[in-house]
Design an enzyme around this catalytic site. Structure first.
Site, PDB file in Angstrom:
ATOM      1  N   HIS A 185       0.801  -1.226   0.000  1.00  0.00           N
ATOM      2  CA  HIS A 185       0.000   0.000   0.000  1.00  0.00           C
ATOM      3  C   HIS A 185       0.836   1.280   0.000  1.00  0.00           C
ATOM      4  CE1 HIS A 185       1.165  -0.531   4.149  1.00  0.00           C
ATOM      5  NE2 HIS A 185       0.944   0.760   4.298  1.00  0.00           N
ATOM      6  N   HIS A 197       1.697   6.938  -0.945  1.00  0.00           N
ATOM      7  CA  HIS A 197       0.825   6.140  -0.083  1.00  0.00           C
ATOM      8  C   HIS A 197      -0.481   5.903  -0.821  1.00  0.00           C
ATOM      9  CE1 HIS A 197      -1.069   4.630   3.561  1.00  0.00           C
ATOM     10  NE2 HIS A 197       0.116   4.672   4.129  1.00  0.00           N
TER      11      HIS A 197
END
Length: 151
Positions: free
Chosen positions: A58, A73
């Site tokens: 992620h 992110h």
């Protein structure tokens, strides 16, 4: 010297203050912008040339030889997905070029699972004053310039 930081994904660029997480919205991690990604399965690309120094499904960090590091992110609280829905294409320590595919994901699927798919793009260990020409409230394609980082 100026470092061109590209968008990791296609979408709409928004100010960090729009990110629904105070760690990012208050620039605690560092200055930058965020990309509200197009809601379809897509590749996320490296924002700069460098080495992948941190790699999670992620989130990832690419660092240049002189120490500039950019955090990408993918979504907010997506660590809770434990990698589900993220397909990695590189390994930690790999040299990458700006625009090179790092991970494939589906922001619509992330959103359907109850998470914001917004993508903060952060200049680590930098102050806001060294970022210029921030693209905000514009649509970008992957690898379009988000900002210039004076080093």
């Amino acid at each position: 010297m100026s470092l061109r930081v590209g968008s990791p994904a296609a979408g709409r660029v928004v100010a960090l203050s729009a990110v629904p997480d105070p760690v990012f919205s208050q620039a605690m991690v560092g200055p930058g912008v965020a990309v509200e990604p197009v809601r379809s399965k897509s590749d996320v690309v490296a924002p700069i040339d460098g080495t992948v120094v941190t790699l999670h499904p992620h989130a990832f960090v690419v660092a240049t030889g002189d120490g500039a590091a950019v955090l990408v992110h993918l979504g907010i609280d997506t660590v809770k997905r434990k990698g589900e829905g993220f397909e990695l294409h590189v390994v930690k320590g790999e040299e990458v070029r700006a625009g090179q595919r790092i991970v494939t994901w589906d922001p619509a699927e992330v959103e359907a699972a109850g998470f914001s798919p917004i993508c903060p793009v952060i200049a680590l260990d930098a102050s806001a004053e060294v970022l210029a020409d921030l693209a905000v409230d514009v649509d970008v394609a992957a690898n379009d310039v988000l900002f210039d980082w004076s080093r």
